[in-house]
Design a protein around this motif. Structure first.
Motif, PDB file in Angstrom:
ATOM      1  N   GLU A 141       0.009  -3.261   8.178  1.00 17.31           N
ATOM      2  CA  GLU A 141       0.497  -3.895   9.645  1.00 17.31           C
ATOM      3  C   GLU A 141       0.485  -5.493   9.735  1.00 17.31           C
ATOM      4  N   SER A 142      -0.840  -6.042   9.200  1.00 13.15           N
ATOM      5  CA  SER A 142      -0.867  -7.364   9.437  1.00 13.15           C
ATOM      6  C   SER A 142       0.222  -8.185   8.498  1.00 13.15           C
ATOM      7  N   VAL A 143       0.683  -7.512   7.430  1.00  7.20           N
ATOM      8  CA  VAL A 143       1.800  -8.241   6.669  1.00  7.20           C
ATOM      9  C   VAL A 143       3.132  -7.752   6.826  1.00  7.20           C
ATOM     10  N   GLY A 144       3.351  -6.956   8.148  1.00  8.13           N
ATOM     11  CA  GLY A 144       4.513  -6.416   8.425  1.00  8.13           C
ATOM     12  C   GLY A 144       5.281  -5.465   7.861  1.00  8.13           C
ATOM     13  N   ALA A 173       3.095   3.329   0.868  1.00  7.51           N
ATOM     14  CA  ALA A 173       1.796   4.011   0.123  1.00  7.51           C
ATOM     15  C   ALA A 173       2.585   4.528  -1.429  1.00  7.51           C
ATOM     16  N   ALA A 174       3.957   4.924  -1.212  1.00  5.96           N
ATOM     17  CA  ALA A 174       4.525   5.377  -2.569  1.00  5.96           C
ATOM     18  C   ALA A 174       4.723   4.228  -3.467  1.00  5.96           C
ATOM     19  N   LEU A 175       5.354   3.161  -2.935  1.00  5.07           N
ATOM     20  CA  LEU A 175       5.515   2.060  -3.674  1.00  5.07           C
ATOM     21  C   LEU A 175       4.368   1.258  -4.323  1.00  5.07           C
ATOM     22  N   ARG A 176       3.403   1.165  -3.500  1.00  2.18           N
ATOM     23  CA  ARG A 176       2.354   0.565  -3.903  1.00  2.18           C
ATOM     24  C   ARG A 176       1.475   1.304  -5.064  1.00  2.18           C
ATOM     25  N   ALA A 177       1.591   2.573  -4.870  1.00  2.00           N
ATOM     26  CA  ALA A 177       1.083   3.754  -5.841  1.00  2.00           C
ATOM     27  C   ALA A 177       2.037   3.367  -7.318  1.00  2.00           C
ATOM     28  N   GLY A 178       3.207   3.063  -6.926  1.00  2.00           N
ATOM     29  CA  GLY A 178       3.954   2.929  -8.451  1.00  2.00           C
ATOM     30  C   GLY A 178       3.931   1.497  -8.951  1.00  2.00           C
ATOM     31  N   GLY A 179       3.099   0.797  -8.554  1.00  2.00           N
ATOM     32  CA  GLY A 179       2.727  -0.622  -9.002  1.00  2.00           C
ATOM     33  C   GLY A 179       3.597  -1.630  -8.425  1.00  2.00           C
ATOM     34  N   TYR A 180       4.254  -1.646  -7.175  1.00  2.00           N
ATOM     35  CA  TYR A 180       5.145  -2.590  -6.388  1.00  2.00           C
ATOM     36  C   TYR A 180       4.004  -3.351  -5.636  1.00  2.00           C
ATOM     37  N   ARG A 181       4.318  -4.910  -6.078  1.00  3.59           N
ATOM     38  CA  ARG A 181       3.604  -6.139  -5.349  1.00  3.59           C
ATOM     39  C   ARG A 181       3.838  -5.946  -3.926  1.00  3.59           C
ATOM     40  N   ILE A 182       2.975  -6.561  -2.995  1.00  2.00           N
ATOM     41  CA  ILE A 182       3.151  -6.600  -1.645  1.00  2.00           C
ATOM     42  C   ILE A 182       4.434  -7.296  -1.397  1.00  2.00           C
ATOM     43  N   LEU A 183       4.863  -8.394  -1.897  1.00  4.50           N
ATOM     44  CA  LEU A 183       6.163  -8.788  -1.455  1.00  4.50           C
ATOM     45  C   LEU A 183       7.320  -7.981  -1.897  1.00  4.50           C
ATOM     46  N   ASP A 184       7.013  -7.145  -3.022  1.00  3.06           N
ATOM     47  CA  ASP A 184       8.323  -6.353  -3.337  1.00  3.06           C
ATOM     48  C   ASP A 184       8.176  -5.196  -2.318  1.00  3.06           C
ATOM     49  N   VAL A 185       7.187  -4.766  -1.873  1.00  3.86           N
ATOM     50  CA  VAL A 185       7.140  -3.686  -0.677  1.00  3.86           C
ATOM     51  C   VAL A 185       7.759  -4.327   0.414  1.00  3.86           C
ATOM     52  N   GLN A 186       7.533  -5.687   0.906  1.00  5.05           N
ATOM     53  CA  GLN A 186       8.070  -6.281   2.153  1.00  5.05           C
ATOM     54  C   GLN A 186       9.616  -6.384   2.017  1.00  5.05           C
ATOM     55  N   THR A 187      10.104  -6.572   0.797  1.00  4.39           N
ATOM     56  CA  THR A 187      11.411  -6.785   0.584  1.00  4.39           C
ATOM     57  C   THR A 187      12.116  -5.257   0.772  1.00  4.39           C
ATOM     58  N   ALA A 188      11.451  -4.211   0.185  1.00  3.84           N
ATOM     59  CA  ALA A 188      11.863  -2.695   0.549  1.00  3.84           C
ATOM     60  C   ALA A 188      11.904  -2.483   1.835  1.00  3.84           C
ATOM     61  N   ILE A 189      10.891  -2.655   2.556  1.00  6.34           N
ATOM     62  CA  ILE A 189      10.734  -2.242   3.866  1.00  6.34           C
ATOM     63  C   ILE A 189      11.662  -2.984   4.775  1.00  6.34           C
ATOM     64  N   THR A 190      12.035  -4.440   4.410  1.00  6.81           N
ATOM     65  CA  THR A 190      13.022  -5.069   5.378  1.00  6.81           C
ATOM     66  C   THR A 190      14.429  -4.606   5.114  1.00  6.81           C
ATOM     67  N   ALA A 191      14.638  -4.133   3.997  1.00  7.14           N
ATOM     68  CA  ALA A 191      16.105  -3.664   3.369  1.00  7.14           C
ATOM     69  C   ALA A 191      16.277  -2.397   4.241  1.00  7.14           C
ATOM     70  N   VAL A 192      15.288  -1.568   4.201  1.00  6.56           N
ATOM     71  CA  VAL A 192      15.402  -0.054   4.860  1.00  6.56           C
ATOM     72  C   VAL A 192      15.615  -0.257   6.440  1.00  6.56           C
ATOM     73  N   ARG A 193      14.830  -1.326   6.814  1.00  2.13           N
ATOM     74  CA  ARG A 193      15.101  -1.615   8.647  1.00  2.13           C
ATOM     75  C   ARG A 193      16.377  -2.160   8.828  1.00  2.13           C
ATOM     76  N   GLU A 194      17.077  -2.818   7.826  1.00  2.00           N
ATOM     77  CA  GLU A 194      18.201  -3.365   8.040  1.00  2.00           C
ATOM     78  C   GLU A 194      19.356  -2.331   7.897  1.00  2.00           C
ATOM     79  N   LEU A 195      19.207  -1.184   7.332  1.00  2.00           N
ATOM     80  CA  LEU A 195      20.240  -0.184   7.306  1.00  2.00           C
ATOM     81  C   LEU A 195      20.460   0.435   8.503  1.00  2.00           C
ATOM     82  N   ALA A 196      22.013   0.573   8.797  1.00  2.00           N
ATOM     83  CA  ALA A 196      22.253   1.187  10.037  1.00  2.00           C
ATOM     84  C   ALA A 196      21.573   2.350  10.317  1.00  2.00           C
ATOM     85  N   ASP A 197      21.549   3.178   9.309  1.00  2.00           N
ATOM     86  CA  ASP A 197      20.742   4.653   9.339  1.00  2.00           C
ATOM     87  C   ASP A 197      19.560   4.687   8.450  1.00  2.00           C
TER      88      ASP A 197
END
Length: 236
Positions: A141-144, A173-197
């Motif tokens: 939550e603290s890192v968005g 949780a899935a991406l972290r378990a797959g070895g993604y760094r926090i910065l990578d996960v932030q990019t993924a979450i931002t991308a998902v939030r920007e999807l229209a659906d």
């Protein structure tokens, strides 16, 4: 070439050629004794480069770039074109991150425990569901990465995780378990939030990747002509 000839060769209308000249996309044409425009092969190349560049980065950016590379110093002109490649690559990386994020939770969509609209969880319920500590959720939550709601209870305020927050926590949780760094996960979450659906299909994201590839290819096609324009400008 007169205006009609270069318009036909470049695939533009006569008025479009005049407009692009007025906007500085191509240099001013030479006028003959009768005042008619006369265009050179360089003008034709410039119009073709602009067509591909506009496809790659949009007409507004393309017009600006076609003007700037004729007046900027060599290093700035090269950097301008290079930035377009970098932006397209970033767009591709962002789309890939969104695809990975959705793929990481796609399997759960058909399971009985998949969250549905109206569901929500407490922090305790979500930690149990994901197998992580409460402190981990609070860090996310603290890192968005996760955005819970705050609700009032008899004991004060508490976190409540609606469907979107549950989904984001599952993705994280899935991406972290797959070895993604926090910065990578932030990019993924931002991308998902920007999807229209947020439930956009993987096929839609694959189509976006193909569109980005076509734009990148158009940018590459324009590159040789842009390099020639920049080089000639630098040696004047």
């Amino acid at each position: 070439m007169n205006t009609a000839a270069i318009a036909a060769a470049a695939g533009y209308s006569v008025q479009q050629v005049r407009d692009l000249e007025a906007l500085g996309v191509i240099p001013p044409a030479v006028r003959d004794r009768s005042g008619y425009r006369q265009f050179s092969p360089d003008h034709l190349q410039g119009l073709r480069a602009y067509r591909d560049l506009a496809h790659a980065v949009g007409p507004v950016e393309a017009r600006r770039a076609m003007r700037q590379i004729r007046i900027d110093p060599l290093d700035q002109a090269v950097a301008l074109v290079s930035e377009f490649h970098a932006r397209l690559n970033q767009e591709r990386e962002k789309t890939l991150a969104a695809r990975s994020a959705l793929e990481s939770i796609s399997a759960e969509a058909t399971t009985d425990d998949a969250p549905v609209e109206g569901d929500s969880m407490t922090i305790t319920e979500l930690t149990r569901a994901l197998g992580v500590r409460a402190s981990t959720l609070r860090f996310w939550e603290s890192v968005g990465l996760v955005e819970p709601e705050r609700v009032t209870t008899a004991a004060g305020t508490a976190r409540r995780y609606p469907v979107r927050a549950i989904r984001e926590a599952r993705i994280t949780a899935a991406l972290r378990a797959g070895g993604y760094r926090i910065l990578d996960v932030q990019t993924a979450i931002t991308a998902v939030r920007e999807l229209a659906d947020v439930a956009s299909s993987l096929a839609a994201l694959d189509a976006r990747l193909q569109a980005i590839a076509q734009r990148a290819l158009a940018l590459l096609r324009s590159g040789a002509i842009l390099a020639d324009i920049i080089d000639r400008q630098a040696h004047r």
